[in-house]
Structure formats: C-alpha cells, structure tokens
Design a protein around this motif. Structure first.
Motif, PDB file in Angstrom:
ATOM      1  N   GLY A   1      30.390   4.208  -2.565  1.00 37.68           N
ATOM      2  CA  GLY A   1      30.351   4.527  -1.264  1.00 37.68           C
ATOM      3  C   GLY A   1      31.576   4.636  -0.451  1.00 37.68           C
ATOM      4  O   GLY A   1      31.668   5.036   0.742  1.00 37.68           O
ATOM      5  N   GLN A   2      32.858   4.065  -0.796  1.00 40.45           N
ATOM      6  CA  GLN A   2      33.938   4.008   0.088  1.00 40.45           C
ATOM      7  C   GLN A   2      34.377   5.187   0.439  1.00 40.45           C
ATOM      8  O   GLN A   2      35.098   5.215   1.460  1.00 40.45           O
ATOM      9  CB  GLN A   2      34.837   3.068  -0.543  1.00 40.45           C
ATOM     10  N   ASP A   3      34.424   6.369  -0.488  1.00 41.86           N
ATOM     11  CA  ASP A   3      34.885   7.661   0.125  1.00 41.86           C
ATOM     12  C   ASP A   3      34.088   8.689   0.256  1.00 41.86           C
ATOM     13  O   ASP A   3      34.433   9.868   0.542  1.00 41.86           O
ATOM     14  CB  ASP A   3      35.910   7.910  -1.314  1.00 41.86           C
ATOM     15  N   LYS A   4      32.804   8.447   0.174  1.00 42.76           N
ATOM     16  CA  LYS A   4      31.724   9.394   0.512  1.00 42.76           C
ATOM     17  C   LYS A   4      31.573   9.588   1.918  1.00 42.76           C
ATOM     18  O   LYS A   4      31.690   8.674   2.798  1.00 42.76           O
ATOM     19  CB  LYS A   4      30.363   9.013  -0.250  1.00 42.76           C
ATOM     20  N   PRO A   5      31.131  10.705   2.426  1.00 53.03           N
ATOM     21  CA  PRO A   5      30.840  10.896   3.709  1.00 53.03           C
ATOM     22  C   PRO A   5      29.748  10.235   4.396  1.00 53.03           C
ATOM     23  O   PRO A   5      28.762  10.000   3.427  1.00 53.03           O
ATOM     24  CB  PRO A   5      30.645  12.603   3.801  1.00 53.03           C
TER      25      PRO A   5
ATOM     26  N   TYR B   1      28.594   3.570   5.306  1.00 48.64           N
ATOM     27  CA  TYR B   1      28.779   2.629   4.162  1.00 48.64           C
ATOM     28  C   TYR B   1      28.852   1.242   4.725  1.00 48.64           C
ATOM     29  O   TYR B   1      29.113   0.829   5.734  1.00 48.64           O
ATOM     30  CB  TYR B   1      30.059   3.140   3.116  1.00 48.64           C
ATOM     31  N   SER B   2      28.869   0.064   3.512  1.00 46.38           N
ATOM     32  CA  SER B   2      28.889  -1.122   4.033  1.00 46.38           C
ATOM     33  C   SER B   2      30.135  -1.815   3.265  1.00 46.38           C
ATOM     34  O   SER B   2      30.427  -1.729   2.042  1.00 46.38           O
ATOM     35  CB  SER B   2      27.467  -1.801   3.979  1.00 46.38           C
ATOM     36  N   PHE B   3      30.395  -2.965   3.748  1.00 43.12           N
ATOM     37  CA  PHE B   3      31.372  -3.780   3.054  1.00 43.12           C
ATOM     38  C   PHE B   3      30.868  -5.177   3.392  1.00 43.12           C
ATOM     39  O   PHE B   3      30.332  -5.500   4.617  1.00 43.12           O
ATOM     40  CB  PHE B   3      32.811  -3.866   3.215  1.00 43.12           C
TER      41      PHE B   3
ATOM     42  N   THR C   1      28.754  -2.672   8.563  1.00 42.68           N
ATOM     43  CA  THR C   1      28.398  -1.306   8.227  1.00 42.68           C
ATOM     44  C   THR C   1      29.121  -0.414   9.121  1.00 42.68           C
ATOM     45  O   THR C   1      29.440  -0.637  10.153  1.00 42.68           O
ATOM     46  CB  THR C   1      26.836  -1.069   8.584  1.00 42.68           C
ATOM     47  N   VAL C   2      29.807   0.385   8.173  1.00 50.29           N
ATOM     48  CA  VAL C   2      30.819   1.502   9.069  1.00 50.29           C
ATOM     49  C   VAL C   2      29.779   2.550   9.452  1.00 50.29           C
ATOM     50  O   VAL C   2      29.396   3.287   8.225  1.00 50.29           O
ATOM     51  CB  VAL C   2      31.814   1.708   8.042  1.00 50.29           C
ATOM     52  N   ASN C   3      29.434   2.734  10.640  1.00 48.71           N
ATOM     53  CA  ASN C   3      28.327   3.855  10.887  1.00 48.71           C
ATOM     54  C   ASN C   3      29.005   5.235  10.918  1.00 48.71           C
ATOM     55  O   ASN C   3      30.095   5.442  10.890  1.00 48.71           O
ATOM     56  CB  ASN C   3      27.753   3.485  12.305  1.00 48.71           C
ATOM     57  N   ARG C   4      27.986   6.275  10.928  1.00 45.91           N
ATOM     58  CA  ARG C   4      28.497   7.533  10.643  1.00 45.91           C
ATOM     59  C   ARG C   4      29.057   8.030  12.075  1.00 45.91           C
ATOM     60  O   ARG C   4      28.968   7.453  13.097  1.00 45.91           O
ATOM     61  CB  ARG C   4      27.067   8.301  10.750  1.00 45.91           C
ATOM     62  N   PRO C   5      30.095   8.987  12.014  1.00 40.98           N
ATOM     63  CA  PRO C   5      30.909   9.316  13.042  1.00 40.98           C
ATOM     64  C   PRO C   5      29.845   9.791  14.286  1.00 40.98           C
ATOM     65  O   PRO C   5      28.805  10.284  13.920  1.00 40.98           O
ATOM     66  CB  PRO C   5      31.501  10.414  12.680  1.00 40.98           C
ATOM     67  N   GLY C   6      30.149   9.517  15.468  1.00 37.06           N
ATOM     68  CA  GLY C   6      29.289   9.671  16.483  1.00 37.06           C
ATOM     69  C   GLY C   6      28.429   8.735  16.974  1.00 37.06           C
ATOM     70  O   GLY C   6      27.703   8.842  17.884  1.00 37.06           O
ATOM     71  N   ALA C   7      28.107   7.646  16.222  1.00 34.77           N
ATOM     72  CA  ALA C   7      27.392   6.592  16.300  1.00 34.77           C
ATOM     73  C   ALA C   7      28.039   5.687  17.489  1.00 34.77           C
ATOM     74  O   ALA C   7      29.073   5.766  17.906  1.00 34.77           O
ATOM     75  CB  ALA C   7      27.101   5.490  15.188  1.00 34.77           C
ATOM     76  N   ALA C   8      27.032   5.015  18.274  1.00 28.31           N
ATOM     77  CA  ALA C   8      27.337   4.332  19.536  1.00 28.31           C
ATOM     78  C   ALA C   8      28.611   3.173  19.219  1.00 28.31           C
ATOM     79  O   ALA C   8      29.274   2.946  19.936  1.00 28.31           O
ATOM     80  CB  ALA C   8      26.108   3.495  20.151  1.00 28.31           C
ATOM     81  N   GLU C   9      28.396   2.588  18.153  1.00 28.18           N
ATOM     82  CA  GLU C   9      29.387   1.535  17.689  1.00 28.18           C
ATOM     83  C   GLU C   9      29.957   1.891  16.329  1.00 28.18           C
ATOM     84  O   GLU C   9      29.216   2.276  15.319  1.00 28.18           O
ATOM     85  CB  GLU C   9      28.857   0.314  17.783  1.00 28.18           C
ATOM     86  N   PRO C  10      31.275   1.860  16.039  1.00 24.67           N
ATOM     87  CA  PRO C  10      31.725   2.160  14.664  1.00 24.67           C
ATOM     88  C   PRO C  10      31.132   1.401  13.736  1.00 24.67           C
ATOM     89  O   PRO C  10      31.140   1.454  12.318  1.00 24.67           O
ATOM     90  CB  PRO C  10      33.465   2.253  14.934  1.00 24.67           C
ATOM     91  N   LEU C  11      31.238   0.035  14.074  1.00 24.07           N
ATOM     92  CA  LEU C  11      30.978  -1.046  13.160  1.00 24.07           C
ATOM     93  C   LEU C  11      29.757  -1.845  13.504  1.00 24.07           C
ATOM     94  O   LEU C  11      29.346  -1.949  14.453  1.00 24.07           O
ATOM     95  CB  LEU C  11      31.833  -2.014  12.764  1.00 24.07           C
TER      96      LEU C  11
END
Length: 341
Positions: free
Chosen positions: A30-34, A37-39, A322-332
């Motif tokens: 998941g780390q390089d997929k569009p 993803y979570s860590f 969780t690193v949210n998708r671009p455009g989400a209200a919060e990045p994490l």
C-alpha cells in the motif's frame, strides 16, 4: 518473559534467520499505490517481563492489519531495568518480526538512563553507540522483513535521523529524547551536572534533528505536498506535570523550528511522540497556548497538531494512522486499535 534472553544458541540463531530482513522482498503493502493507506505507530514498549513476553504477539496483530510500515518512537525498555547487550539483540529480533518496514528512533530508557545503578551503571554515550551498532547497522535502510529505503543523516553520524515521503506526506523521524534530551546529570555514575561530552553530543544530535525536520519541510514545499509528520520520543509538551526549565530547556531550538517551518508551510503538520505514556491529542503551539510562553519562543503554529501514543502500563493499543486520499478534509486520521490480548 525475561527468560527469552536465555534461549539456547540454536534457537536464537533460528529466530534470527527467520526474522532477518529480506532485501529482495517487495515494498510494503500500500505504500506506493494511489489512494489512501495506513501505517502504525507504537512506543514505550515493551516495558517489563509481561510485555516482553506479549510483544511478539502484539507484533503479529499489527502484521495482521498489514500497515504499510510501523514507526516505533523509542523506549524499548522501562527506566528501571538493565541495559545489557543481549536485550538489544532480542528487541532487534522482535523488530524484524514486523512483516513490513519498521522505523525506530531511540528513546531515553535505552541509553540516557543507563547510568542508573539498577540499569547497570553504564556510560550512556557508550550505550548510545551500542544501540546504533545494533539497530542502525545498515544506515539508510529500515528494519523489518521487507525493509524500505530512507534518507538518513549518516554522513554526520546520526543514521537514526531519517526522512521518507509517501503519497504527498513527508515524514521525519528524529532522535529527541526525555531527560531533557540527555542534559540531565548522570547521577548514577557520580555527576551533578551535565558533562562536556554530554553537552557536545546533545548539541550535535539536536542540530541533526533540526536539519532533518527542515529537510522534510523543504521537500514538502518543493513538491507542494499536503502534510508533514514528525516522530520523536520526547514529550516536549507533557500535560501531566509542570516542568522546570531544566526539564525542557534543550527542546527550545526544535520548538522554534517547528513554529517557523509550520508557519511557512501551507499544509498540515503532525507531531507524534511517546514518553508520557497516555494518549493525547492537542495543538501545543497554537495561538494562545501557554507553551509558547513557557519556551519563550516567537510566533505560533495553528496548523500543527499532535498525538501522544499510549505506552508503558497503558500500552493496550497501537495507533493506526491513515493517510487519506487527496482532497479529504484531513490529510491524516487516527485510530487507537486495542490489542486482543
């Protein structure tokens, strides 16, 4: 139990072989997929015999969740147990039980506090050197069965200070610890003030840590990324007590750097630490925060928020980020995931 340290040599060799990093393994899931993803983030663990026994099972539970990577923010033992060599090797074997990359930054318990008689009366700088020899034997590469490359400050002697970038989020993992970043006296070996060697080491390590943080921000600004996340052991804003100046004075340059860099960055900034053992979410450098006065810094950082991970006897969960998708209200976004046993 602590008896894991006394495993027969053959069993120890077998464990090391099973847990050894697979250099040819694929990158973490998941780390390089569009997309999102979570860590995972953990810290101040394992503390004491019961947690030492439970730690491999907790790692297995994190593995089952398949985070892209895990960050351990330091303190691999409690502050009243010995700093003997075999313990470090056992924890490294545990770290290499992580299926995906494990990124570790040292805490104070594994070196600064080793001067204490009940820790073995070691010279802390010798223990720091040993810690680096065990956990950072391959600078620029994480631990874990599927290690990942990181940008490390190896040239300046600080392989533990690293940056990496994943999908518009720049991460800096830096070596900043409690005990006033090791400016507290080593009373266990007869000192009443910080030695010149202590001061020189702390000044150099703090300079490297600040440079590493600045590098993450520079990357984020250059690439127009949406967030910067900084990980360290020390709780520079511990809400559980009123610190004296000699408890926190060493952190002032980093606190000012966080303000300056955050103010010059259009995205969100996240600070994730251990040390105080109780989960906390706050904005310690926002306008009006009493910490601004405590540290005597200039400016404020309203775009910086932080999380303190559970640890010590309160270590009943791991932090899922969780690193949210671009455009989400919060990045994490953050979730505490309980261990099932």
């Amino acid at each position: 139990m602590l008896s894991r340290l006394a495993a027969p040599l053959a069993a120890t060799a077998l464990l090391a072989a099973v847990a050894a990093p697979a250099s040819a393994a694929p990158a973490a899931s998941g780390q390089d997929k569009p997309g999102s993803y979570s860590f995972a983030v953990i810290g101040d663990v394992p503390y004491g015999a019961d947690q030492i026994a439970a730690f491999p099972g907790w790692i297995d539970q994190i593995n089952a969740a398949n985070p892209a990577f895990t960050v351990h923010v330091g303190d691999i033992k409690n502050g009243s147990t010995r700093c003997d060599n075999p313990y470090y090797g056992m924890i490294k074997d545990d770290f290499n039980r992580f299926r995906n990359p494990l990124i570790y930054t040292p805490g104070d318990n594994e070196w600064t506090d080793c001067h204490r008689a009940n820790n073995g009366g070691y010279n802390p700088l010798e223990r720091l050197s040993y810690d680096r020899s065990v956990f950072f034997a391959q600078p620029g590469t994480s631990l874990g069965q599927r290690p990942t490359k990181v940008d490390a400050d190896t040239a300046n002697g600080f392989p533990e200070n690293v940056t990496l970038r994943r999908q518009g989020v720049d991460l800096a993992v830096v070596h900043v610890v409690g005990s006033n970043d090791d400016l507290k006296p080593w009373t266990g070996i007869g000192n009443t003030t910080a030695t010149p060697a202590q001061v020189a080491e702390e000044n150099a390590r703090m300079a490297s840590s600040i440079s590493t943080v600045e590098s993450a921000f520079a990357s984020a600004k250059q690439k127009q990324d949406r967030a910067v996340a900084i990980f360290l052991q020390a709780d520079m804003f511990d809400p559980t007590y009123a610190p004296a100046w000699d408890d926190i004075s060493a952190f002032k340059p980093l606190v000012q750097t966080l303000i300056d860099q955050s103010r010059a960055f259009d995205g969100k900034v996240y600070l994730i630490n251990g040390d105080s053992h109780i989960f906390n979410a706050d904005k310690p450098l926002a306008t009006g925060s009493p910490w601004l006065t405590t540290y005597g810094v200039t400016g404020s950082a309203d775009n910086l928020e932080r999380r303190t991970v559970d640890g010590s006897s309160n270590n009943k969960d791991w932090l899922k980020v969780t690193v949210n998708r671009p455009g989400a209200a919060e990045p994490l976004s953050f979730e505490r995931v309980p261990y099932t046993s």
